[in-house]
Design a protein around this motif. Structure first.
Motif: not given
Length: 189
Positions: A1-27
């Motif tokens: 699990m990668i957690a933290g406050g709003f806007g700290v870079g969690k989505t960026t971290a998952v996308a940077a390291v994932s070997e699959i196309t990451p699932l994102r639920t951004e709006e």
């Protein structure tokens, strides 16, 4: 699990390291969310995670190959109920921190302490942000000496992978220090 406050870079971290196309639920952030989502320090932010991000990374160590499923939690306090679901069965957590807005990190640190889930803290070094000595960050977040603390750039895959390796090593250390549950024998009745 990668957690933290709003806007700290969690989505960026998952996308940077994932070997699959990451699932994102951004709006897109909306005008009505401005009353609950402070953009202070992240004025350029245009989207927010509304469920979780999902990715996968494999460590191909011959002695101990490992596949981690990555869940990036939404950062706003209103999503804490979801954090309990994401933490269930987790090896541990990375608390991603932005030192420009350190106060938003307390919720994540407290969550993992209260739920006895091993965690590491990774200071995401944003461009242009003042660098702080890690001892200062440890003191400010009131972290015990047993909590691994490191810096990273959430955009760089090898940085995020290093943080995840540290998390796994820490979780193994924590688990091996815990007593084994009692063994109960089954008896014929």
């Amino acid at each position: 699990m990668i957690a933290g406050g709003f806007g700290v870079g969690k989505t960026t971290a998952v996308a940077a390291v994932s070997e699959i196309t990451p699932l994102r639920t951004e709006e897109l952030l909306t005008e009505s969310s401005t009353t609950v989502d402070s953009l202070e320090g992240v004025a350029a932010k245009r989207t927010t995670t509304v469920a979780f991000d999902f990715g996968r990374i494999t460590f191909s160590d011959p002695a101990a190959p490992l596949e981690l499923l990555l869940f990036g939690a939404p950062g706003q306090d209103r999503f804490l109920g979801l954090w309990h679901d994401l933490a269930r069965g987790a090896v541990g957590a990375v608390v991603l921190v932005d030192t420009r807005r350190l106060a938003i990190s307390f919720t994540a640190v407290s969550f993992f302490e209260d739920n006895d889930l091993p965690f590491v803290v990774a200071v995401n070094e944003f461009d242009g942000a003042r660098r702080h000595h890690l001892d200062e960050v440890r003191t400010a977040l009131e972290l015990g000496p047993h909590v691994p603390l490191m810096t990273c750039d959430a955009r760089r895959p090898h940085h995020v992978a290093s943080v995840l390796r540290t998390l796994v090593e820490h979780a193994i250390t924590v688990a091996s220090a815990q007593p084994l549950p009692p063994v109960t024998a089954l008896q014929d009745t």
